[in-house]
Design a protein around this motif. Structure first.
Motif, PDB file in Angstrom:
ATOM      1  N   GLN A 183      37.443  47.201   6.083  1.00 48.48           N
ATOM      2  CA  GLN A 183      36.672  46.060   6.583  1.00 48.48           C
ATOM      3  C   GLN A 183      37.619  45.064   7.234  1.00 48.48           C
ATOM      4  OE1 GLN A 183      34.256  44.597   3.217  1.00 48.48           O
ATOM      5  NE2 GLN A 183      32.485  45.217   4.405  1.00 48.48           N
ATOM      6  N   LEU A 184      37.197  44.546   8.359  1.00 49.31           N
ATOM      7  CA  LEU A 184      37.938  43.517   9.081  1.00 49.31           C
ATOM      8  C   LEU A 184      37.005  42.338   9.279  1.00 49.31           C
ATOM      9  CD1 LEU A 184      39.520  45.833  11.815  1.00 49.31           C
ATOM     10  CD2 LEU A 184      40.628  45.015   9.732  1.00 49.31           C
ATOM     11  N   VAL A 185      37.422  41.175   8.827  1.00 48.38           N
ATOM     12  CA  VAL A 185      36.558  39.997   8.902  1.00 48.38           C
ATOM     13  C   VAL A 185      37.303  38.877   9.618  1.00 48.38           C
ATOM     14  CG1 VAL A 185      35.232  38.301   7.613  1.00 48.38           C
ATOM     15  CG2 VAL A 185      35.405  40.663   6.762  1.00 48.38           C
ATOM     16  N   GLU A 186      36.782  38.501  10.787  1.00 48.78           N
ATOM     17  CA  GLU A 186      37.399  37.449  11.586  1.00 48.78           C
ATOM     18  C   GLU A 186      36.867  36.076  11.192  1.00 48.78           C
ATOM     19  OE1 GLU A 186      36.606  40.906  14.575  1.00 48.78           O
ATOM     20  OE2 GLU A 186      35.578  39.922  12.909  1.00 48.78           O
ATOM     21  N   SER A 187      37.687  35.071  11.438  1.00 51.95           N
ATOM     22  CA  SER A 187      37.289  33.682  11.238  1.00 51.95           C
ATOM     23  C   SER A 187      38.110  32.804  12.167  1.00 51.95           C
ATOM     24  CB  SER A 187      37.486  33.258   9.783  1.00 51.95           C
ATOM     25  OG  SER A 187      38.848  33.352   9.410  1.00 51.95           O
ATOM     26  N   GLY A 188      37.677  31.568  12.322  1.00 47.76           N
ATOM     27  CA  GLY A 188      38.458  30.606  13.084  1.00 47.76           C
ATOM     28  C   GLY A 188      37.957  30.303  14.471  1.00 47.76           C
ATOM     29  N   GLY A 189      36.924  31.012  14.912  1.00 47.13           N
ATOM     30  CA  GLY A 189      36.387  30.721  16.232  1.00 47.13           C
ATOM     31  C   GLY A 189      35.690  29.372  16.263  1.00 47.13           C
ATOM     32  N   GLY A 190      35.318  28.933  17.459  1.00 44.22           N
ATOM     33  CA  GLY A 190      34.637  27.657  17.592  1.00 44.22           C
ATOM     34  C   GLY A 190      34.615  27.202  19.031  1.00 44.22           C
ATOM     35  N   LEU A 240      42.779  32.029  15.207  1.00 40.21           N
ATOM     36  CA  LEU A 240      41.901  33.055  14.661  1.00 40.21           C
ATOM     37  C   LEU A 240      42.618  33.800  13.545  1.00 40.21           C
ATOM     38  CD1 LEU A 240      40.375  34.605  17.912  1.00 40.21           C
ATOM     39  CD2 LEU A 240      39.642  32.572  16.636  1.00 40.21           C
ATOM     40  N   SER A 241      41.848  34.193  12.559  1.00 37.78           N
ATOM     41  CA  SER A 241      42.377  35.004  11.467  1.00 37.78           C
ATOM     42  C   SER A 241      41.497  36.223  11.266  1.00 37.78           C
ATOM     43  CB  SER A 241      42.447  34.191  10.177  1.00 37.78           C
ATOM     44  OG  SER A 241      43.360  33.119  10.296  1.00 37.78           O
ATOM     45  N   SER A 249      49.538  47.494   6.323  1.00 40.35           N
ATOM     46  CA  SER A 249      50.880  47.392   6.893  1.00 40.35           C
ATOM     47  C   SER A 249      51.307  48.611   7.701  1.00 40.35           C
ATOM     48  CB  SER A 249      51.891  47.148   5.770  1.00 40.35           C
ATOM     49  OG  SER A 249      51.937  48.256   4.892  1.00 40.35           O
ATOM     50  N   ILE A 250      50.644  49.751   7.553  1.00 41.65           N
ATOM     51  CA  ILE A 250      51.096  50.963   8.241  1.00 41.65           C
ATOM     52  C   ILE A 250      50.310  51.227   9.523  1.00 41.65           C
ATOM     53  CG2 ILE A 250      51.935  52.014   6.106  1.00 41.65           C
ATOM     54  CD1 ILE A 250      49.486  53.829   6.136  1.00 41.65           C
ATOM     55  N   PHE A 251      49.492  50.265   9.927  1.00 40.57           N
ATOM     56  CA  PHE A 251      48.702  50.410  11.146  1.00 40.57           C
ATOM     57  C   PHE A 251      49.015  49.304  12.132  1.00 40.57           C
ATOM     58  CE2 PHE A 251      45.717  53.762  10.137  1.00 40.57           C
ATOM     59  CZ  PHE A 251      45.718  53.794   8.749  1.00 40.57           C
ATOM     60  N   ALA A 252      49.054  49.649  13.419  1.00 40.77           N
ATOM     61  CA  ALA A 252      49.074  48.630  14.458  1.00 40.77           C
ATOM     62  C   ALA A 252      47.708  47.956  14.484  1.00 40.77           C
ATOM     63  CB  ALA A 252      49.374  49.259  15.808  1.00 40.77           C
ATOM     64  N   VAL A 253      47.702  46.664  14.771  1.00 42.38           N
ATOM     65  CA  VAL A 253      46.456  45.898  14.818  1.00 42.38           C
ATOM     66  C   VAL A 253      46.458  45.017  16.063  1.00 42.38           C
ATOM     67  CG1 VAL A 253      45.875  45.902  12.361  1.00 42.38           C
ATOM     68  CG2 VAL A 253      47.530  44.245  13.226  1.00 42.38           C
ATOM     69  N   GLY A 254      45.298  44.500  16.398  1.00 45.70           N
ATOM     70  CA  GLY A 254      45.249  43.705  17.608  1.00 45.70           C
ATOM     71  C   GLY A 254      43.986  42.892  17.750  1.00 45.70           C
ATOM     72  N   TRP A 255      43.987  42.088  18.793  1.00 43.05           N
ATOM     73  CA  TRP A 255      42.840  41.253  19.157  1.00 43.05           C
ATOM     74  C   TRP A 255      42.321  41.672  20.536  1.00 43.05           C
ATOM     75  CZ3 TRP A 255      40.541  38.012  15.846  1.00 43.05           C
ATOM     76  CH2 TRP A 255      41.261  37.582  14.734  1.00 43.05           C
ATOM     77  N   PHE A 256      41.014  41.728  20.623  1.00 43.76           N
ATOM     78  CA  PHE A 256      40.335  42.069  21.859  1.00 43.76           C
ATOM     79  C   PHE A 256      39.240  41.031  22.086  1.00 43.76           C
ATOM     80  CE2 PHE A 256      42.059  46.325  22.703  1.00 43.76           C
ATOM     81  CZ  PHE A 256      42.750  46.527  21.514  1.00 43.76           C
ATOM     82  N   ARG A 257      38.754  40.948  23.310  1.00 48.42           N
ATOM     83  CA  ARG A 257      37.676  40.005  23.582  1.00 48.42           C
ATOM     84  C   ARG A 257      36.696  40.604  24.578  1.00 48.42           C
ATOM     85  NH1 ARG A 257      41.224  35.326  26.765  1.00 48.42           N
ATOM     86  NH2 ARG A 257      41.578  36.499  28.708  1.00 48.42           N
ATOM     87  N   GLN A 258      35.490  40.052  24.545  1.00 50.45           N
ATOM     88  CA  GLN A 258      34.439  40.578  25.405  1.00 50.45           C
ATOM     89  C   GLN A 258      33.469  39.472  25.758  1.00 50.45           C
ATOM     90  OE1 GLN A 258      32.176  43.826  23.695  1.00 50.45           O
ATOM     91  NE2 GLN A 258      31.746  44.675  25.719  1.00 50.45           N
ATOM     92  N   THR A 300      46.620  40.197   6.566  1.00 42.78           N
ATOM     93  CA  THR A 300      45.951  39.271   7.477  1.00 42.78           C
ATOM     94  C   THR A 300      46.609  39.309   8.843  1.00 42.78           C
ATOM     95  OG1 THR A 300      45.438  37.822   5.593  1.00 42.78           O
ATOM     96  CG2 THR A 300      45.226  36.882   7.793  1.00 42.78           C
ATOM     97  N   LEU A 301      45.778  39.192   9.858  1.00 42.11           N
ATOM     98  CA  LEU A 301      46.210  39.133  11.250  1.00 42.11           C
ATOM     99  C   LEU A 301      45.797  37.780  11.808  1.00 42.11           C
ATOM    100  CD1 LEU A 301      47.271  40.723  13.800  1.00 42.11           C
ATOM    101  CD2 LEU A 301      44.872  41.353  14.179  1.00 42.11           C
ATOM    102  N   HIS A 302      46.664  37.194  12.644  1.00 41.85           N
ATOM    103  CA  HIS A 302      46.364  35.896  13.234  1.00 41.85           C
ATOM    104  C   HIS A 302      46.522  35.934  14.738  1.00 41.85           C
ATOM    105  CE1 HIS A 302      46.311  33.972   9.303  1.00 41.85           C
ATOM    106  NE2 HIS A 302      47.446  34.566   9.030  1.00 41.85           N
ATOM    107  N   LEU A 303      45.828  35.008  15.395  1.00 45.44           N
ATOM    108  CA  LEU A 303      46.020  34.788  16.828  1.00 45.44           C
ATOM    109  C   LEU A 303      46.016  33.285  17.056  1.00 45.44           C
ATOM    110  CD1 LEU A 303      46.331  36.215  19.597  1.00 45.44           C
ATOM    111  CD2 LEU A 303      43.875  35.829  19.919  1.00 45.44           C
ATOM    112  N   GLN A 304      47.182  32.745  17.362  1.00 49.42           N
ATOM    113  CA  GLN A 304      47.294  31.342  17.707  1.00 49.42           C
ATOM    114  C   GLN A 304      47.056  31.197  19.193  1.00 49.42           C
ATOM    115  OE1 GLN A 304      47.831  28.565  15.700  1.00 49.42           O
ATOM    116  NE2 GLN A 304      47.430  27.420  17.577  1.00 49.42           N
ATOM    117  N   MET A 305      46.049  30.414  19.552  1.00 42.90           N
ATOM    118  CA  MET A 305      45.669  30.264  20.957  1.00 42.90           C
ATOM    119  C   MET A 305      45.874  28.805  21.364  1.00 42.90           C
ATOM    120  SD  MET A 305      42.240  32.625  21.078  1.00 42.90           S
ATOM    121  CE  MET A 305      41.277  31.476  20.116  1.00 42.90           C
ATOM    122  N   ASN A 306      46.793  28.592  22.275  1.00 41.04           N
ATOM    123  CA  ASN A 306      47.093  27.249  22.781  1.00 41.04           C
ATOM    124  C   ASN A 306      46.743  27.163  24.260  1.00 41.04           C
ATOM    125  OD1 ASN A 306      48.206  26.572  20.245  1.00 41.04           O
ATOM    126  ND2 ASN A 306      50.223  27.305  20.862  1.00 41.04           N
TER     127      ASN A 306
END
Length: 126
Positions: free
Chosen positions: A3-10, A20-21, A30-39, A77-83
């Motif tokens: 399960q992957l659960v995102e949060s932090g949008g707005g 985003l988290s 830890s043994i998988f590459a992960v990423g962020w996508f958008r649509q 946990t995965l994060h995306l800092q967006m500035n």
């Protein structure tokens, strides 16, 4: 079950920031590459940033220098800092895990994802 659960949008104004988290559960994060996508509606899902198991990162040209992807393997946990957000960053953002463990995520390809989160909406107003 993974399960992957995102949060932090707005909603933010142009020039603002969001973080985003994505909380992962159910498998060895830890043994998988992960990423962020958008649509956005009517368009294909596009890669924003990925991070491999060794910390190697890859970014879409449109976000380089503004977004930073990071992972915390102790907290799964995965994060995306967006500035410096722009109106064109408005989209539904999805967290994803690569379909095969140990593989590098090449070319920000959405087809390499094995699991997706439900998404979190980011809206940037001008």
């Amino acid at each position: 079950q993974v399960q992957l659960v995102e949060s932090g949008g707005g909603s933010v104004q142009a020039g603002g920031s969001l973080r985003l988290s994505c909380a992962a559960s159910g498998d060895s994060f830890s043994i998988f590459a992960v990423g962020w996508f958008r649509q956005v509606p009517g368009k294909a899902r596009e890669g924003v940033a990925t991070i491999d198991t060794d910390g190697t990162t890859n970014y879409a040209d449109s976000v380089k220098g503004r977004f930073t992807i990071s992972r915390d393997n102790l907290k799964d946990t995965l994060h995306l800092q967006m500035n410096s957000l722009k109106p064109e960053d408005t989209a539904m953002y999805y967290c994803a895990r690569h379909g095969s463990y140990g593989f590098r995520w090449k070319g920000l390809r959405s087809g390499d994802a094995g699991y997706w989160g439900q998404g979190t909406q980011v809206t940037v107003s001008s």
